[in-house]
Structures are given as C-alpha cells and as structure tokens.
Design a protein around this motif. Structure first.
Motif, PDB file in Angstrom:
ATOM      1  N   CYS A  92       0.860  -1.186   0.000  1.00  0.00           N
ATOM      2  CA  CYS A  92       0.000   0.000   0.000  1.00  0.00           C
ATOM      3  C   CYS A  92       0.896   1.235   0.000  1.00  0.00           C
ATOM      4  O   CYS A  92       0.942   1.996   0.964  1.00  0.00           O
ATOM      5  CB  CYS A  92      -0.926  -0.015   1.211  1.00  0.00           C
ATOM      6  N   MET A  95      -0.756   4.079  -3.534  1.00  0.00           N
ATOM      7  CA  MET A  95      -1.734   3.341  -4.329  1.00  0.00           C
ATOM      8  C   MET A  95      -2.772   4.315  -4.894  1.00  0.00           C
ATOM      9  O   MET A  95      -3.470   5.001  -4.143  1.00  0.00           O
ATOM     10  CB  MET A  95      -2.429   2.287  -3.474  1.00  0.00           C
ATOM     11  N   VAL A 110      -7.329  -2.192  -1.308  1.00  0.00           N
ATOM     12  CA  VAL A 110      -6.599  -1.701  -0.140  1.00  0.00           C
ATOM     13  C   VAL A 110      -6.860  -2.689   0.990  1.00  0.00           C
ATOM     14  O   VAL A 110      -8.004  -2.892   1.400  1.00  0.00           O
ATOM     15  CB  VAL A 110      -7.078  -0.289   0.266  1.00  0.00           C
ATOM     16  N   TYR A 118      -2.892   4.816   8.053  1.00  0.00           N
ATOM     17  CA  TYR A 118      -3.083   5.103   6.633  1.00  0.00           C
ATOM     18  C   TYR A 118      -3.115   6.619   6.437  1.00  0.00           C
ATOM     19  O   TYR A 118      -3.690   7.350   7.241  1.00  0.00           O
ATOM     20  CB  TYR A 118      -4.396   4.511   6.133  1.00  0.00           C
TER      21      TYR A 118
END
Length: 546
Positions: A92, A95, A110, A118
């Motif tokens: 990730c 992305m 994801v 995140y």
C-alpha cells in the motif's frame, strides 16, 4: 477587522475586504495482512476565511468547487499509503484510487494491516512513490507550487491544490474513511467588471463582460522579486491562485483596462497566508459599476475562456480570450442521459460554437479528417451492452449514438471516447483503424483553446446540434445560422464557415456501420450520402454548453 485603504492614480482603491483564507531511512518492508479489504470513503473540507466572513458573489464552477466548498467528482484520484513502525508497507505505497462518482477503487484492493496508519493525498502523482509521511508530501508540493506560476486552467490550478488526510490506527471494521484538508493557501482576486443578470428574479443567471488586459504578479516579500503569474479565471471577474503556506509578507499586484481605455493598477502587500485559508482581495475604483444590469442572453453573443460574455451587438468586442459565439439558447441536460446533471443541476443556458475547426489529431496542419482511422463497424452495437472502462458510468437509458433529433453531442462524445478505449485495449484484439478520429483531437483542442470551468468543456456536436449551427435556432433548413455567425467570427479573428462538409458525432444506421451523418454548409443539407466513415475527410467544429 482593520481595513487598509491604498490610493493610486486614477483614484484606484484596493479594499482588502475580507482578507480571508493550505524521514525515515529504513527500506519499506512487507507486512502481513489477513486478506481483509477496506472500503475507502473520502470527504474534503473547503477553504476557510481567516476572519470567518462568509462571501457572496462566488464564481460558478464545476461541481468539485462550489464557492469555497470542495467535493470530489468523477475522475478524481487520490494516493493512499499504509505505514507501520515508521516504514511504508509495500502493498500500500502510493496506491492510486479513482472516484467514479459513487466509490473509490484501484487496480488492486486496499488491505487491512494490523497496527498500520493510513494516509492519503490529492491530487495523485506517481512522483510521490518514495514518500513516507504527509510532511514529506507537503514539502514536495511546496516546491512544485512555488514554481507553478501558470495556473490559468482549471487542471493546472487543481494540480496545485494539495489536500491530505490521515486515518489513525487501529482501523475498526472494514471502512477506511479519510477527511481531507487543504495544505496550501488560496489567493482570490475580484476585479470590477460590468455584471449582468438575465432577470430580476433571485435565481437569474448572472454573467459578466470580459476583463480587459488583466495582468497579475506575486512577490514573496514587499518590494522584491515580483513574478508574473497566471491565475485561474473563475468567471465574473474572479481569479484564483494557489500558493504554499508560509508565503508571509507577500505582495499581490496587477493591472487591468477599463472599457473607456483607462489602465487601473492595484497592489496589496503584507499578506499572511495559512494552510486551508483563503484571502479575497476586492479591487474597486471610482466609477466602477457595482449593480448588475438586467439583460437576456442573445444568440450572437461573444463567449470567452473565463465564462464571460460580451453582447453580440458590441461594435468592437475584445478579441483576447474570445473562444466562441453563442448560437443556441436553451437546456440540453435532458438530452444527455444524466451525464450533465451534476454540472448543471438547474440546466444549461445555451450552446457555444467554437471560433475554429478542430485540427486532425494525426496531422495538426490539416482541419479535415475521416470519422475513423480507416475501418468501420456499428459503434451502436457496442454501446448497447458496453461497460465503460473510464471514470464515468454509462447511464442505462443511453443505448444509441444514432439518435438524430436530440442535442446529445456531449453524451455521444463521452461514449466515443470509451469506444476508443475499448478498441485500444489489447485484450479485445480490435483493428486500430476502427478508432474514431475526431474524439482523439479534443484534448489538444482544449489545451489550445481552454474552455471555462463553468462549462461542459469542448465536445463533438450531434447532428441535431450541428444543423442548428448552419440553419440558425428555430429554422428547419438553410444557412441563416452560418450567415449570422460569420461576421461575428470575423470580428474576433476566428475561422468563418465556408461551403464545407462537417462531421457530427451521430452514426447512421445504414449499411453495416459504414455511414455517419453529414451537414453540408453550402446550403444546409443534412444527410449521409457521401458519409463513409473510413473514406472521406471532412471538417469538425466543437461546441460547449454553459
């Protein structure tokens, strides 16, 4: 708040009304996931005024920016990262996720990683692959925005408008929700122009005359290093420009011409800029018009790249920024299968025909082109069952580009762009000569002649729209429209209509997909004889809706 009033020659007054308001050395490591996928949602905060003042008279813009509120629209892309223990998770890392108007998706899901944080940013760029934090992304954008002195198109302007969001761990459930905030600052300059409204009603359409000879400059500190800038015209005399946070002490200055030939200069210094805030500078001078004049839109009005309109009876309309002529008045939203609904919730006001024919995409020195690159088949057959690969979903009611009695050129153009993507996809092993040529040239045309952010953008007219260019609104044959348009096009330096054949975006249902419709501008004839898609080169004249 304190108001600074500066005096200049010609009794120029600049009123700063509402000065309002933007590492780790470890290598990334793979981190295990249990395979749970996350559904990403995102919202964006707007720019806020530094003094809390709510401003009226804001520009009419795309759905992505209404006044100072920002919302995501179809085609927007964000970049998403997952970080654990200071390292980016390789699965990730920057992305890209694209918004289709309802949800966000990418080429891969994801995943949910244990104890990961995140973060995300907008607009996406592949140059952020090596970043490990929001701070690093902000630093990179600061350098980019500082150098971006040309923000004169909406694409260039939004490319500078960095927004970021962080979702703290632990992530509960399967939803990953981002709330984006602006990391840059916004300067908004409102220049005095003649404003109009179509009626005295509260919901009247408002527009303005074009700003003449406007120039802008920005200096990082008072009296030093002024740089010429090109802000984004938002309509009604309003211009916007994104700047990095920390541009304290900046000076904004510029000039513009009045209709009676005077040059007005203005300047405002010591601006203090902070993240997510905007500063609005209202420029005025003695004698400036402040009350809108009631005037209905008229076929033959001159249309400009910032969305301004000059009355068609003007003896000397400005050439600078003029991109077309209003040739038809009315609402085409209902003819375009909901594809224009989000941009024009109250409907369109009219159509503008470009001042120029579109150059051929494979030969810019030529303004004639075939309908396809050399092959033919029924695009209509594909459309009936097509799932579009782009960011726009095909409305279920939109099944034909052979409709000859609707103003659906916008929908046709979107469909033909999707058809080209289908043909170009190697998975389908299609003959590349089947690609539709005119839609391949629209991007370059838009770059050469930017359409205003408040418009549909340039598209390829349907046969119903194109024949009205030649016939004139309300007529059922002839060349009255052409005869009205040519003198006006000459006044602003465009290319007049001759006796040429013009391609519309409407396919004809005859003979296995070989034909498209034609409009012949020598006498207004509409037909398909001679309309072999793959054999004959004719002209294309783009339109836009506003």
């Amino acid at each position: 708040m304190k108001t600074n009033i500066l005096y200049f020659p010609l009794l120029v007054l600049l009123s700063a009304v509402s000065l309002c308001g933007c590492s780790n050395d470890d290598e990334p490591v793979a981190t295990a996931t249990d395979g749970t996928t996350l559904t990403v949602t995102a919202r964006a905060d707007g720019f806020a005024s530094t003094d809390g003042t709510a401003h009226t008279g804001t520009p009419q813009t795309r759905a992505s920016e209404s006044g100072y509120t920002t919302t995501f629209v179809k085609g927007d892309q964000i970049g998403v990262f997952a970080v654990r223990d200071g390292s980016v998770i390789t699965g990730c890392q920057n992305m890209p996720l694209t918004y289709n108007g309802t949800s966000w998706s990418g080429s891969a899901p994801v995943y949910k990683y244990a104890d990961a944080t995140y973060f995300a940013y907008y607009p996406y760029t592949d140059g952020m692959n090596n970043k490990t934090s929001v701070d690093e992304i902000v630093t990179a954008f600061n350098a980019t925005v500082t150098a971006a002195t040309d923000q004169s198109t909406y694409a260039k302007y939004t490319a500078c408008d960095l927004m970021t969001a962080t979702a703290e761990s632990p992530i509960s459930g399967t939803s990953l929700s981002f709330s984006f905030t602006h990391k840059m600052s916004l300067i908004e300059i409102s220049l005095p122009v003649q404003k109009y409204k179509t009626t005295d009603n509260a919901d009247a359409y408002e527009y303005s005359a074009p700003v003449l000879g406007a120039t802008f400059s920005l200096a990082p500190s008072s009296g030093s290093g002024a740089t010429t800038i090109k802000p984004c015209p938002m309509g009604n005399g309003i211009y916007r420009y994104i700047v990095p946070v920390g541009t304290s002490g900046a000076t904004v200055s510029g000039a513009f011409d009045t209709a009676d030939g005077k040059t007005i200069e203005y300047s405002k210094n010591s601006l203090s800029l902070s993240a997510g805030n905007y500063k609005r500078l209202n420029v005025t001078y003695n004698g400036a018009t402040s009350t809108p004049t009631v005037r209905t839109l008229t076929v033959g009005d001159f249309f400009y790249s910032d969305g301004s309109i000059c009355p068609g009876d003007a003896s000397n309309p400005p050439k600078e920024g003029c991109i077309g002529i209003v040739y038809w008045l009315g609402d085409i939203k209902g003819d375009n299968y909901t594809l224009l609904d989000s941009q024009f919730p109250s409907g369109t006001h009219g159509l503008v025909v470009s001042l120029w024919d579109m150059p051929a995409p494979d030969n810019p020195s030529s303004t004639t082109m075939k309908w396809t690159y050399g092959g033919y088949e029924y695009v209509n057959t594909w459309l009936g069952s097509a799932t579009w690969s782009g960011t726009v979903s095909r409305p279920g009611s939109f099944t034909s580009i052979q409709v000859a009695d609707k103003m659906q050129g916008y929908a046709n153009t979107v469909a033909l762009e999707e058809y080209n993507k289908y043909v170009e996809n190697p998975s389908y092993s299609k003959n590349q000569n089947l690609r539709v040529k005119p839609v391949k040239g629209l991007s370059a045309f838009q770059t050469a002649h930017p359409a205003p952010v408040s418009s549909s953008g340039w598209y390829w007219p349907s046969v119903c729209e194109l024949k009205q260019v030649c016939w004139g609104q309300g007529n059922s044959s002839g060349v009255s429209g052409k005869s009205m348009l040519n003198p006006k096009i000459t006044k602003v330096g465009g290319t007049t209509f001759g006796n040429d054949y013009y391609w519309p975006s409407t396919e004809n249902s005859t003979n296995s997909g070989r034909y498209a419709w034609l409009v012949i501008f020598s006498d207004g004839t509409v037909g398909y004889v001679g309309g072999y898609k793959y054999s004959y080169a004719y002209r294309v004249r783009p339109l836009l809706a506003f």
